[in-house]
Design an enzyme around this catalytic site. Sequence first.
Site, PDB file in Angstrom:
ATOM      1  N   TYR A  66      -7.132   6.521   4.021  1.00  0.00           N
ATOM      2  CA  TYR A  66      -7.208   5.577   2.905  1.00  0.00           C
ATOM      3  C   TYR A  66      -6.399   4.314   3.188  1.00  0.00           C
ATOM      4  O   TYR A  66      -6.887   3.190   3.075  1.00  0.00           O
ATOM      5  CB  TYR A  66      -6.705   6.259   1.617  1.00  0.00           C
ATOM      6  CG  TYR A  66      -6.519   5.272   0.504  1.00  0.00           C
ATOM      7  CD1 TYR A  66      -7.590   4.925  -0.310  1.00  0.00           C
ATOM      8  CD2 TYR A  66      -5.294   4.638   0.288  1.00  0.00           C
ATOM      9  CE1 TYR A  66      -7.454   3.979  -1.303  1.00  0.00           C
ATOM     10  CE2 TYR A  66      -5.143   3.692  -0.700  1.00  0.00           C
ATOM     11  CZ  TYR A  66      -6.215   3.364  -1.491  1.00  0.00           C
ATOM     12  OH  TYR A  66      -6.080   2.424  -2.463  1.00  0.00           O
ATOM     13  N   GLU A  97       0.824  -1.208   0.000  1.00  0.00           N
ATOM     14  CA  GLU A  97       0.000   0.000   0.000  1.00  0.00           C
ATOM     15  C   GLU A  97       0.861   1.263   0.000  1.00  0.00           C
ATOM     16  O   GLU A  97       0.556   2.237  -0.678  1.00  0.00           O
ATOM     17  CB  GLU A  97      -0.939   0.012   1.218  1.00  0.00           C
ATOM     18  CG  GLU A  97      -2.092  -0.964   1.106  1.00  0.00           C
ATOM     19  CD  GLU A  97      -3.030  -0.632  -0.050  1.00  0.00           C
ATOM     20  OE1 GLU A  97      -3.151   0.542  -0.428  1.00  0.00           O
ATOM     21  OE2 GLU A  97      -3.642  -1.568  -0.587  1.00  0.00           O
ATOM     22  N   ASP A  99     -10.411   6.384  -3.017  1.00  0.00           N
ATOM     23  CA  ASP A  99      -9.297   6.994  -3.745  1.00  0.00           C
ATOM     24  C   ASP A  99      -9.822   7.479  -5.100  1.00  0.00           C
ATOM     25  O   ASP A  99     -11.032   7.485  -5.327  1.00  0.00           O
ATOM     26  CB  ASP A  99      -8.133   5.993  -3.915  1.00  0.00           C
ATOM     27  CG  ASP A  99      -8.457   4.907  -4.914  1.00  0.00           C
ATOM     28  OD1 ASP A  99      -9.653   4.745  -5.264  1.00  0.00           O
ATOM     29  OD2 ASP A  99      -7.522   4.227  -5.375  1.00  0.00           O
TER      30      ASP A  99
END
Length: 327
Positions: free
Chosen positions: A116, A35, A134
């Site tokens: 996020y 990520e 996103d």
Amino acid sequence: MENAFSATILNWYSAFGRDLPWRRTRNPYAIWLSEIILQQTRIAQGQAYWERFMAHLPDVQALAAATEDEVLRLWEGLGYYSRARNLHVAARQIVAMGGFPDTLEGIRALKGIGDYTAAAIGSIAFGIPAAVVDGNVYRVLGRHFGIETPVGTSAAKKEFTDLAQSLLPEDRPGDFNQGMMDFGALQCTPANPACITCPLAASCAALREGRVESLPVKKAGATVQVRPVTYVYLRCNGQTAIRRRGPGDIWQGLWEPLTEILPGLEPHLLKSGVRHQLTHRTLIADFYLAETDRPPALPNGYQWIQEAELDRFGKPRLFELLLQSLP
Ligand code: SF4
């Protein structure tokens, strides 16, 4: 919550989702690493870095025990180096806690993790029902539900987060989140989305109303500044001069060559007008080579190193470009 929209996304994801190495595991370290790497990087480039990290620093203990130079070197070329520094700090936080946190608040408290990323890691690694939002999610939801609120505003953030959360299937939040990302990247793309083969076409407001091109609505973006840069590679008896960037900028902790032409040296121009794009800034660089047998006095912060040792120092991409242009 079972609904037609999320059922379609989950089915689509089973059939067309990308097969990526970090998707074959529930290991939070591997997922976290992917990520962070993919925050500003395309998957094709990011995967090679992820593999490199996993090979050199296979778990959070190894990352915590590494030096900052080691971490920056593995990261070299990816840009946005604060990500690497935060990753390193967070690894030490995790080790101090005795293990990877398994709640949204715990993950969110780690250095370098925003809403996020916390939702992505939490849902994928631990099955926490938190929706990610996103650019892909804005686009897919904005088009499918015909939402006009300009992306980038706090109103949009709330509206899209609430909507994504209401659509999230509680039993498969990780698959849904990853499905939305892939759907936005592969099917409902920014330009020329594949509406003809889209399983959501029958219910898509943008398609029905001819608004695919105009959704999602964007807020006027930040202007890009242009900044000139001078890079001088000094070569003196097999040595060169570099310095480490201090705190407070994007290249903190990385090493750079001379950034000015020192008096008494007569460097020759290697390349002029090399463009290098950063998020909100374009650098236009001139590269020089200065060769001399007599070591000049170096400006503050610079040190001599053997040229052969340059590989050991983390460098921004622009410095790599200078090295590539050396004769
Ligand atoms: S029909 Fe087109 S615009 Fe609508 S969700 Fe599908 S790909 Fe996106």
